[in-house]
Design a protein around this motif. Structure first.
Motif, short mmCIF file in Angstrom:
data_model
loop_
_atom_site.label_atom_id
_atom_site.label_comp_id
_atom_site.label_asym_id
_atom_site.label_seq_id
_atom_site.Cartn_x
_atom_site.Cartn_y
_atom_site.Cartn_z
N ARG A 253 28.36 0.85 -29.00
CA ARG A 253 29.81 0.67 -28.90
C ARG A 253 30.37 1.79 -28.05
N PHE A 254 31.25 1.42 -27.13
CA PHE A 254 31.83 2.40 -26.22
C PHE A 254 33.30 2.04 -26.02
N ALA A 255 34.19 3.00 -26.31
CA ALA A 255 35.64 2.79 -26.16
C ALA A 255 36.11 1.57 -26.93
N GLY A 256 35.51 1.34 -28.10
CA GLY A 256 35.93 0.24 -28.97
C GLY A 256 35.34 -1.11 -28.63
N LEU A 257 34.49 -1.17 -27.59
CA LEU A 257 33.89 -2.43 -27.18
C LEU A 257 32.38 -2.37 -27.36
N ARG A 258 31.75 -3.53 -27.52
CA ARG A 258 30.30 -3.60 -27.64
C ARG A 258 29.67 -3.66 -26.26
N TYR A 259 28.70 -2.80 -26.04
CA TYR A 259 28.01 -2.75 -24.76
C TYR A 259 26.51 -2.78 -24.96
N TYR A 260 25.84 -3.26 -23.92
CA TYR A 260 24.39 -3.14 -23.85
C TYR A 260 24.06 -2.05 -22.83
N LEU A 261 23.15 -1.18 -23.18
CA LEU A 261 22.66 -0.16 -22.26
C LEU A 261 21.38 -0.69 -21.64
N ILE A 262 21.39 -0.94 -20.34
CA ILE A 262 20.26 -1.58 -19.67
C ILE A 262 19.66 -0.60 -18.67
N PRO A 263 18.54 0.04 -19.03
CA PRO A 263 17.92 1.00 -18.11
C PRO A 263 17.00 0.32 -17.11
N ARG A 264 16.84 0.97 -15.96
CA ARG A 264 15.85 0.53 -14.98
C ARG A 264 15.18 1.76 -14.41
N THR A 265 13.86 1.80 -14.43
CA THR A 265 13.15 2.96 -13.90
C THR A 265 13.13 2.91 -12.38
N ASN A 291 25.63 9.06 -40.36
CA ASN A 291 26.60 8.10 -40.89
C ASN A 291 26.42 7.85 -42.38
N LYS A 292 25.15 7.78 -42.84
CA LYS A 292 24.90 7.55 -44.26
C LYS A 292 25.38 8.71 -45.10
N LYS A 293 25.25 9.92 -44.57
CA LYS A 293 25.68 11.10 -45.33
C LYS A 293 27.19 11.19 -45.39
N THR A 294 27.85 10.91 -44.25
CA THR A 294 29.31 11.07 -44.20
C THR A 294 30.05 9.80 -44.57
N LYS A 295 29.31 8.65 -44.63
CA LYS A 295 29.90 7.34 -44.96
C LYS A 295 31.06 7.01 -44.03
N CYS A 296 30.84 7.22 -42.73
CA CYS A 296 31.88 6.90 -41.76
C CYS A 296 31.25 6.11 -40.62
N ILE A 297 32.09 5.48 -39.82
CA ILE A 297 31.63 4.72 -38.67
C ILE A 297 31.89 5.55 -37.42
N VAL A 298 30.86 5.80 -36.64
CA VAL A 298 30.97 6.65 -35.46
C VAL A 298 30.74 5.81 -34.22
N GLU A 299 31.62 5.97 -33.22
CA GLU A 299 31.42 5.29 -31.95
C GLU A 299 30.26 5.94 -31.20
N ASP A 300 29.73 5.25 -30.20
CA ASP A 300 28.52 5.70 -29.51
C ASP A 300 28.80 6.41 -28.19
N GLU A 301 30.09 6.52 -27.75
CA GLU A 301 30.30 6.99 -26.39
C GLU A 301 29.75 8.39 -26.13
N GLU A 302 29.95 9.30 -27.08
CA GLU A 302 29.42 10.65 -26.88
C GLU A 302 27.91 10.64 -26.81
N ASP A 303 27.29 9.81 -27.64
CA ASP A 303 25.85 9.71 -27.67
C ASP A 303 25.31 9.21 -26.32
N ILE A 304 25.98 8.19 -25.75
CA ILE A 304 25.54 7.65 -24.47
C ILE A 304 25.71 8.66 -23.35
N LEU A 305 26.87 9.34 -23.34
CA LEU A 305 27.12 10.33 -22.30
C LEU A 305 26.12 11.48 -22.39
#
Length: 329
Positions: A253-265, A291-305
């Protein structure tokens, strides 16, 4: 992005130790997506049949529930059909069990196959219709938890439909027949250059479509739609496998939308892809744990960046959804 999907498809087949010749295993789709942090159950409802004295007559025995297992996807032999029609096989994801799934997706499938050229499929279809009242009665007694996901299908003598060559051949033949609605028997694939039969309506993402005349090159004639994007069967299978791999393992999830991350070598090396996937899986496991410890929903944008900063210059990373896409080379 299309080349990236094909590369992911080839990588996925290598992981699974499946050959391109194993068309059935590639065309069979995962009916239920397993969410690692979900507490809901995934269940298969089996309608169990056994042979009677006659080779091609069957007796309905009972209904039972079993845990859904991702490793049994080729045995469940599920593949989506049209939203308002039947699927390719008698296996359906449950929405409204008694009002929609059972009558429209399962019972209607057997209605359609009573005269199938396969004696096994014709026989089980006629037997199913003969026991329709008993089956519906059992389904009415079933308690469905709306939080869970269910697959409805059958067994014959304790075997899944994917264990019968007749059902496996039917899936492949019906899938190819669907592609052949817009095809040319003697042209070149736009992706690999192979000369032979190509299809114009086999791309699995809905942003490419031939359902409106304005989208079709060559005089707005759907029969000529193969000219838009001709693909041979092998490329179709690789793209299908790549899409399935992305949906299972590379959704964010990025900026509130669902995305696929598609890598190419960049250097087209599976070892390099292995390293990237290990990094992605490690980050996903870390996020689920937090997330299981904090019981919250976290977006993925920071993780992807962060991931983009971490990988070396061996990849192109595409973020893709149905309406927008981004690229980082």
């Amino acid at each position: 992005m299309i080349s990236a999907l094909m590369e992911l498809g080839a990588y996925s087949l290598k992981e699974k130790k499946i050959s391109l010749a194993d068309k059935t295993d590639i065309l069979a789709q995962a009916p239920i997506r397993i969410l690692k942090d979900s507490e809901n159950e995934n269940i298969v409802i089996f309608l169990n049949f056994k042979h009677s004295d006659d080779k091609y007559q069957f007796i309905y025995q009972n209904l039972d529930l079993r845990e859904y297992k991702p490793e049994d996807i080729s045995s469940y032999l599920y593949r989506r059909g049209s939203s308002n029609g039947v699927n390719f096989t008698p296996a359906a994801l449950v929405t409204d069990l008694l009002q929609k799934t059972y009558p429209n997706k399962i019972k209607h499938w057997f209605d359609n196959n009573k005269e199938n050229t396969s004696p096994l499929i014709a026989g089980i279809s006629k037997s199913f219709i003969g026991f329709a009242n008993e089956i519906e009665s059992d389904l009415k007694e079933l308690s469905i938890n709306k939080k869970n996901k269910y697959l409805l299908t059958i067994t014959i003598d304790g075997k899944y439909i994917g264990e019968f060559e007749e059902f496996r051949e039917l899936l492949v033949s019906q899938a190819i027949a669907k592609y052949q609605e817009v095809a040319n028997k003697n042209s070149n694939c736009s992706l690999c250059g192979h000369e032979g039969e190509v299809y114009g309506n086999a791309f699995p993402f809905t942003f490419y479509t031939l359902d409106k005349p304005g989208y079709i090159a060559g005089g707005f004639n759907k029969n000529e739609g193969w000219r838009n994007f001709p693909m041979c069967l092998n490329c179709v299978l690789l793209i299908n496998e790549g899409k399935a791999y992305v949906e299972e393992k590379l959704e964010f999830r990025f900026a509130g939308l669902r995305y696929y991350l598609i890598p190419r070598t960049i250097i087209n090396d599976f070892k390099v892809m292995d390293e990237l996937m290990k990094l992605i899986n490690f980050r996903q496991e870390q996020k689920i744990s937090v997330n299981k410890k904090t019981k919250c929903i976290v977006e993925d944008e920071e993780d992807i960046l962060d991931l983009m900063d971490e990988v070396d210059d061996y990849f192109t990373l595409n973020w893709f959804n149905q309406s927008l896409s981004f690229n980082k080379a």
